[in-house]
Design a protein around this motif. Structure first.
Motif, PDB file in Angstrom:
ATOM      1  N   SER A 219       0.832  -1.207   0.000  1.00  0.00           N
ATOM      2  CA  SER A 219       0.000   0.000   0.000  1.00  0.00           C
ATOM      3  C   SER A 219       0.868   1.259   0.000  1.00  0.00           C
ATOM      4  O   SER A 219       2.041   1.221   0.385  1.00  0.00           O
ATOM      5  CB  SER A 219      -0.952   0.032   1.209  1.00  0.00           C
ATOM      6  OG  SER A 219      -0.245   0.355   2.401  1.00  0.00           O
ATOM      7  N   GLN A 221       0.281   5.635   0.895  1.00  0.00           N
ATOM      8  CA  GLN A 221      -0.590   6.765   1.215  1.00  0.00           C
ATOM      9  C   GLN A 221       0.230   7.985   1.604  1.00  0.00           C
ATOM     10  O   GLN A 221       1.215   7.878   2.342  1.00  0.00           O
ATOM     11  CB  GLN A 221      -1.583   6.451   2.349  1.00  0.00           C
ATOM     12  CG  GLN A 221      -2.696   7.496   2.412  1.00  0.00           C
ATOM     13  CD  GLN A 221      -3.479   7.497   3.714  1.00  0.00           C
ATOM     14  OE1 GLN A 221      -2.965   7.126   4.783  1.00  0.00           O
ATOM     15  NE2 GLN A 221      -4.722   7.936   3.661  1.00  0.00           N
ATOM     16  N   ASN A 259      -0.463  -5.178   5.739  1.00  0.00           N
ATOM     17  CA  ASN A 259      -1.395  -5.024   4.619  1.00  0.00           C
ATOM     18  C   ASN A 259      -1.550  -3.579   4.173  1.00  0.00           C
ATOM     19  O   ASN A 259      -1.642  -3.307   2.975  1.00  0.00           O
ATOM     20  CB  ASN A 259      -2.767  -5.571   5.002  1.00  0.00           C
ATOM     21  CG  ASN A 259      -2.736  -7.063   5.196  1.00  0.00           C
ATOM     22  OD1 ASN A 259      -2.242  -7.796   4.351  1.00  0.00           O
ATOM     23  ND2 ASN A 259      -3.247  -7.517   6.330  1.00  0.00           N
ATOM     24  N   GLN A 260      -1.599  -2.671   5.137  1.00  0.00           N
ATOM     25  CA  GLN A 260      -1.775  -1.273   4.790  1.00  0.00           C
ATOM     26  C   GLN A 260      -1.410  -0.385   5.971  1.00  0.00           C
ATOM     27  O   GLN A 260      -1.275  -0.840   7.108  1.00  0.00           O
ATOM     28  CB  GLN A 260      -3.211  -0.977   4.362  1.00  0.00           C
ATOM     29  CG  GLN A 260      -4.237  -1.112   5.479  1.00  0.00           C
ATOM     30  CD  GLN A 260      -5.633  -0.663   5.060  1.00  0.00           C
ATOM     31  OE1 GLN A 260      -6.072  -0.900   3.947  1.00  0.00           O
ATOM     32  NE2 GLN A 260      -6.340  -0.015   5.974  1.00  0.00           N
ATOM     33  N   LYS A 262      -2.456   3.812   7.267  1.00  0.00           N
ATOM     34  CA  LYS A 262      -3.276   4.979   6.987  1.00  0.00           C
ATOM     35  C   LYS A 262      -2.950   6.111   7.966  1.00  0.00           C
ATOM     36  O   LYS A 262      -2.803   5.886   9.171  1.00  0.00           O
ATOM     37  CB  LYS A 262      -4.763   4.637   7.124  1.00  0.00           C
ATOM     38  CG  LYS A 262      -5.265   3.621   6.111  1.00  0.00           C
ATOM     39  CD  LYS A 262      -5.434   4.236   4.745  1.00  0.00           C
ATOM     40  CE  LYS A 262      -6.072   3.257   3.762  1.00  0.00           C
ATOM     41  NZ  LYS A 262      -6.277   3.862   2.441  1.00  0.00           N
ATOM     42  N   SER A 301      -7.566  -4.686   7.541  1.00  0.00           N
ATOM     43  CA  SER A 301      -7.588  -3.243   7.311  1.00  0.00           C
ATOM     44  C   SER A 301      -7.701  -2.490   8.631  1.00  0.00           C
ATOM     45  O   SER A 301      -8.210  -3.014   9.624  1.00  0.00           O
ATOM     46  CB  SER A 301      -8.766  -2.847   6.396  1.00  0.00           C
ATOM     47  OG  SER A 301     -10.005  -2.976   7.072  1.00  0.00           O
TER      48      SER A 301
END
Length: 458
Positions: A219, A221, A259-260, A262, A301
């Motif tokens: 990922s 961001q 996984n990610q 944020k 997530s």
């Protein structure tokens, strides 16, 4: 006697009994027309159970044992209990009915949560399309709405001007381009293959720097102020970099795939989601770990609420959890019907959209209670689901080769676009007036939303 029993049934329906979990304390088979003479039409809707039987829900059984006991005595037709019943419960019953009438609406979803509301559907013409020689893995608009990026298996990312519909430049990679992200100030774009990430200045079209991993990026961001960029990898790390220079600021380590990651909307924090069953929260400025959230299964997530006060996580044990940052306690938790791919807030914080792995539906839940508000269904697996920025619409892409738009207020499908292949992703522009999708057929299509319907620009 019958009138009293009908009122009793109404009472139980008003206080929230559902169809699925019930106990046969009593059954009364009677016509709906007769019920309508005694109770409000809204309550009648709550009584519509298959085959005309009306039952009491097991969930409320223990909390209403005294009431149920009196009810059984009434069924025995002992007159003395009728007087006692009226004395004890008639005022309470009337109060509940009044309260029900005063409510905005009583939703029929309690009896059919997975029923999708039918509506008039518009079938528009596309504005234009961007072609690749390989599958388009993802596509999106810049935050200011001026640009478009597409990332393809053909090892190329393309940057387009939305207004002129002309390509500005291409970004060449040595492998399939799997990820793409614009900075919030719309000055930079990041594109990544499995092992190399490139950041380009859009105006000059020049590469600013590269970031590499020895395994695979999962990922990308940018922070809300465009100062930082966080990338996650199967090498068990999430790393925050200076977005201008590519210089590493700090690393977040896990013991399994990340996984990610944020950023919070206020830019103060960053949260990770990992297969090591934890989500870790760090202070962006200091680079220090603040706390971690431990789950009983792999976390797929994790992201912040619009006010940056809560973190919502989804995991492979079919659970969704909302964590309050100030108290460091779980505020809300609910189990879902399948393995959850992601759970996201609408921008107004009113709703949560739950996307599943390999299911033909997504659920829209109340962000405060976790209750299902309505459900969107398709004929095949839904692979992508996103809110519009104004929280009025949802766009989905699915294996049925359809891109669909739903109105949240009306709970209706307002648009369906057919394609020749699976839709990987579908996204809104920041002003909510355009959508873009990506597909393995090598084509990304752009449409315009106008007055609650999609039309081509003339």
């Amino acid at each position: 006697m019958k009138n009293i029993l009908i009122m009793v049934i109404s009472f139980f329906c008003v206080i929230g009994f559902s169809k699925n979990q019930c106990v046969d304390l009593f059954k009364i088979q009677t016509g709906e027309s007769e019920i309508s003479k005694h109770i409000d039409a809204l309550v009648v809707e709550r009584l519509k159970i298959d085959n005309g039987f009306y039952v009491i829900d097991n969930q409320k059984k223990q909390a209403n044992e005294t009431f149920a006991s009196n009810l059984k005595e009434i069924v025995k037709s002992d007159v003395k209990y009728l007087t006692e019943f009226k004395k004890r419960y008639s005022a309470k019953l009337n109060a509940f009915i009044v309260k029900t009438k005063a409510a905005d609406k009583i939703k029929s979803q309690e009896l059919s949560e997975r029923k999708m509301v039918n509506a008039e559907v518009f079938k528009p013409k596309k504005l234009f399309q961007i072609k690749h020689t390989g599958a388009v893995n993802t596509a999106q608009f810049s935050h200011d709405g001026k640009y478009i990026v597409t990332a393809s298996y053909d090892r190329i990312a393309k940057i387009y001007d939305k207004k002129s519909q002309e390509m500005l430049f291409e970004i060449d990679h040595r492998r399939s381009v799997d990820l793409a992200e614009f900075s919030p100030d719309s000055k930079c774009v990041a594109t990544a293959t499995r092992d190399v990430l490139k950041v380009h200045d859009i105006v000059s079209e020049k590469e600013k720097y590269q970031i590499s991993t020895y395994l695979e990026f999962t990922s990308i961001q940018f922070s809300p102020d465009s100062k930082y960029i966080v990338v996650t990898s199967t090498d068990h790390t999430a790393t925050v970099y200076d977005a201008s220079t590519g210089k590493k600021k700090f690393k977040i380590s896990h013991t399994n795939v990340v996984n990610q990651a944020k950023f919070s909307p206020d830019g103060k924090y960053v949260v990770t989601a990992s297969y090591d069953q934890t989500a870790k929260v760090y202070d962006v400025v200091s680079g220090k770990k603040l706390f971690q959230i431990k789950r009983d299964s792999n976390i797929s997530s994790a992201e912040f609420s619009p006010d940056s006060q809560r973190i919502i996580t989804s995991s492979e044990d079919q659970a969704v959890q909302v964590f309050e940052i100030s108290t460091k306690k779980t505020q809300l938790e609910f189990e879902s019907e399948s393995t959850v791919n992601s759970a996201k807030y609408s921008s107004d914080g009113e709703f949560i959209i739950v996307l599943y792995n390999h299911e033909n539906f997504v659920q829209i839940r109340n962000a405060k209670t976790g209750k299902i508000e309505f459900q969107i269904e398709d004929t095949d697996f839904i692979k992508s689901a996103e809110f519009s920025v104004d929280s009025k619409y949802i766009v989905t892409g699915s294996n049925s080769a359809k891109t669909k738009i739903y109105s949240i207020d009306q709970q209706k499908t307002v648009y369906v676009a057919d394609s020749n292949n699976v839709i990987y992703t579908a996204k809104f522009s920041s002003d909510g007036q355009y959508i873009i999708n990506s597909s393995p057929d090598g084509i990304s299509k752009i449409y315009k939303l106008y007055n609650s319907r999609f039309e081509s620009i003339k």
